[in-house]
Design an enzyme around this catalytic site. Structure first.
Site, mmCIF file in Angstrom:
data_model
loop_
_atom_site.group_PDB
_atom_site.id
_atom_site.type_symbol
_atom_site.label_atom_id
_atom_site.label_comp_id
_atom_site.label_asym_id
_atom_site.label_seq_id
_atom_site.Cartn_x
_atom_site.Cartn_y
_atom_site.Cartn_z
ATOM 1 N N ASN A 1 -97.842 1.848 -74.106
ATOM 2 C CA ASN A 1 -98.096 1.474 -72.711
ATOM 3 C C ASN A 1 -96.743 1.451 -72.009
ATOM 4 O OD1 ASN A 1 -98.794 0.418 -70.265
ATOM 5 N ND2 ASN A 1 -99.202 -1.661 -71.010
ATOM 6 N N LYS B 1 -96.142 1.196 -68.938
ATOM 7 C CA LYS B 1 -96.123 0.372 -67.720
ATOM 8 C C LYS B 1 -95.436 1.129 -66.576
ATOM 9 C CE LYS B 1 -95.831 -3.650 -70.676
ATOM 10 N NZ LYS B 1 -95.909 -5.086 -70.685
ATOM 11 N N HIS C 1 -105.736 -4.778 -68.455
ATOM 12 C CA HIS C 1 -104.473 -5.314 -68.993
ATOM 13 C C HIS C 1 -104.181 -6.641 -68.289
ATOM 14 C CE1 HIS C 1 -100.234 -5.750 -69.921
ATOM 15 N NE2 HIS C 1 -100.416 -4.893 -70.907
ATOM 16 N N GLU D 1 -101.598 -7.831 -67.092
ATOM 17 C CA GLU D 1 -100.765 -7.711 -65.884
ATOM 18 C C GLU D 1 -101.618 -7.319 -64.680
ATOM 19 O OE1 GLU D 1 -97.846 -5.097 -67.590
ATOM 20 O OE2 GLU D 1 -97.106 -6.743 -68.829
ATOM 21 N N GLU E 1 -104.571 -8.853 -76.779
ATOM 22 C CA GLU E 1 -103.197 -9.043 -76.324
ATOM 23 C C GLU E 1 -103.014 -10.470 -75.813
ATOM 24 O OE1 GLU E 1 -101.145 -5.129 -75.394
ATOM 25 O OE2 GLU E 1 -102.067 -5.797 -73.545
ATOM 26 N N GLY F 1 -94.301 -8.968 -73.966
ATOM 27 C CA GLY F 1 -92.966 -8.861 -73.384
ATOM 28 C C GLY F 1 -92.062 -10.055 -73.661
ATOM 29 N N SER G 1 -95.527 -7.805 -78.165
ATOM 30 C CA SER G 1 -94.242 -7.802 -78.878
ATOM 31 C C SER G 1 -94.323 -7.191 -80.271
ATOM 32 C CB SER G 1 -93.653 -9.214 -78.938
ATOM 33 O OG SER G 1 -93.388 -9.667 -77.622
HETATM 34 C C1 PEP Z 1 -98.337 -4.508 -73.369
HETATM 35 O O1 PEP Z 1 -97.885 -4.599 -72.253
HETATM 36 O O2 PEP Z 1 -99.473 -4.043 -73.551
HETATM 37 C C2 PEP Z 1 -97.513 -4.972 -74.474
HETATM 38 C C3 PEP Z 1 -98.067 -5.189 -75.630
HETATM 39 O O3 PEP Z 1 -96.183 -5.161 -74.194
HETATM 40 P P1 PEP Z 1 -95.030 -5.576 -75.262
HETATM 41 O O4 PEP Z 1 -95.227 -4.725 -76.482
HETATM 42 O O5 PEP Z 1 -93.762 -5.275 -74.557
HETATM 43 O O6 PEP Z 1 -95.235 -7.012 -75.567
#
Ligand code: PEP
Length: 260
Positions: free
Chosen positions: A9, A11, A95, A97, A167, A173, A214
Site C-alpha cells: 500500500n 498510500k 482503509h 485512513e 489492520e 505506521g 508495521s
Molecule cells: C497500511 O497503511 O496499510 C499499513 C499497514 O501501513 P504500515 O505498514 O506502514 O504500518
C-alpha cells in the site's frame, strides 16, 4: 491451501517516475520466487503506466480506493470501470485512513465492496480497532460490526473472492505491530464471523485474511507463520525495493513450510 498474498500500500507516496523506477527493478529482485501473489497498490496517477510496465511480470496491480458508481457527476472520483480498464485486479476498501480522514462509514464501505465485486475487482476490506477501543475491551465488537456491515447483502457466490485485512489502527505506521497472540486471536475470530455470516465452513476456510500494521522483514516470519494469516498489507516497508522484496522472499519460505 490458501495462496499467500503480499500487498504494497503505497498510500500518497511516489511520483510517476519513482513508481516507474521501482516497478522496472522490482521483478528482477523477486525473480524465481513462486507461489506468492504480489500486488502493488499505487496511486491513481501511476496506475496507467504501471499497467503497461507490469504486463509481462508476475506483479499485479491494485488501487487504494474507488467510487461505487460506474460513472457519473462525481468530481474527483475514480470508478470501478476505470480501474478495470487499466487491468487493476485488487482494490483496498475501507482503509482506516479513509475511515478516519475522509469520513468513510461502514455503509459507504459496503457500497464499495459490492461495486468492486460486481465489476470483477477483488476488494481488500480493511478492518481494525483503535487503541482506545482495544483498551476498553471492544476489539471484537468493533471488528464484528465492520465485517458484518461491510459485507451486508453480498451473496456467498460473490464473497468467495474477497480478501479481508486486519489492520489494528494503533499498529499502522507506528513501528509497533500487534504481537503474534493478538494477531492469531483476531484472525481466528474473523474467520469465525465469516463462517457464521456465510453459513459456510468452506468459504470461511478459503477466504484470505491479511495482517497489516508495521509489518517489516523483522517481524514478517513470525506473523506470516500464524495459522490464520494469509499474507500482509504493507505500508512503510513496501516503499523500498529491498524491504519489499525481502518480505516476498520471507512469504515464500513461510508458505513452503505451511505446505508441508
Ligand atoms: C497500511 O497503511 O496499510 C499499513 C499497514 O501501513 P504500515 O505498514 O506502514 O504500518
Amino acid at each position: 491451501m490458501r495462496q499467500t498474498l503480499i500487498v504494497a500500500n503505497w498510500k500518497m507516496y511516489k511520483t510517476l517516475s519513482e513508481a516507474e523506477e521501482f516497478v522496472e527493478r522490482f521483478p528482477g529482485e523477486i525473480a524465481g520466487i513462486s507461489g506468492i501473489e504480489t500486488v502493488i497498490c499505487a496511486s491513481f496517477t501511476s496506475l496507467a503506466r504501471l499497467s503497461v510496465l507490469t504486463e509481462k511480470t508476475t506483479i499485479l496491480l491494485g488501487a487504494q480506493n474507488m467510487h461505487w458508481q460506474k460513472e457519473g457527476a462525481f468530481t474527483g472520483e475514480i470508478s470501478p470501470l476505470m480501474l478495470r480498464d487499466l487491468c487493476v485486479k485488487y482494490v483496498i476498501i475501507g482503509h482506516s485512513e479513509r475511515r478516519q480522514y475522509f469520513g468513510e462509514t461502514d455503509e459507504i464501505i459496503n457500497k464499495k465492496v459490492s461495486a468492486a465485486l460486481k465489476n470483477h475487482l477483488i476488494p481488500i476490506l480493511c478492518v481494525g480497532e483503535t487503541w482506545d477501543e482495544r483498551k476498553q475491551g471492544r476489539t471484537f465488537l468493533v471488528l464484528n460490526q465492520q465485517i458484518l456491515f461491510g459485507l451486508q447483502s453480498i451473496d456467498n457466490e460473490k464473497l468467495s473472492s474477497i480478501v479481508v485485512a486486519y489492520e489494528p489502527v494503533w499498529a499502522i505506521g507506528t513501528g509497533k505491530s500487534a504481537n503474534k497472540e493478538q494477531v492469531q486471536e483476531v484472525h481466528a475470530y474473523l474467520r469465525d464471523v465469516i463462517k457464521e455470516f456465510t453459513s459456510s465452513n468452506e468459504m470461511a476456510f478459503n477466504i484470505r485474511i491479511l495482517y497489516g500494521g508495521s509489518m517489516s522483514p523483522k517481524n514478517a516470519q513470525e506473523i506470516l507463520s500464524l495459522k490464520d494469516v494469509d499474507g500482509g498489507l504493507i505500508g512503510g516497508a513496501s516503499l523500498k525495493i529491498d524491504s519489499f522484496s525481502s518480505l516476498v522472499q520471507i512469504a515464500e519460505s513461510v508458505q513452503k513450510v505451511k505446505e508441508q
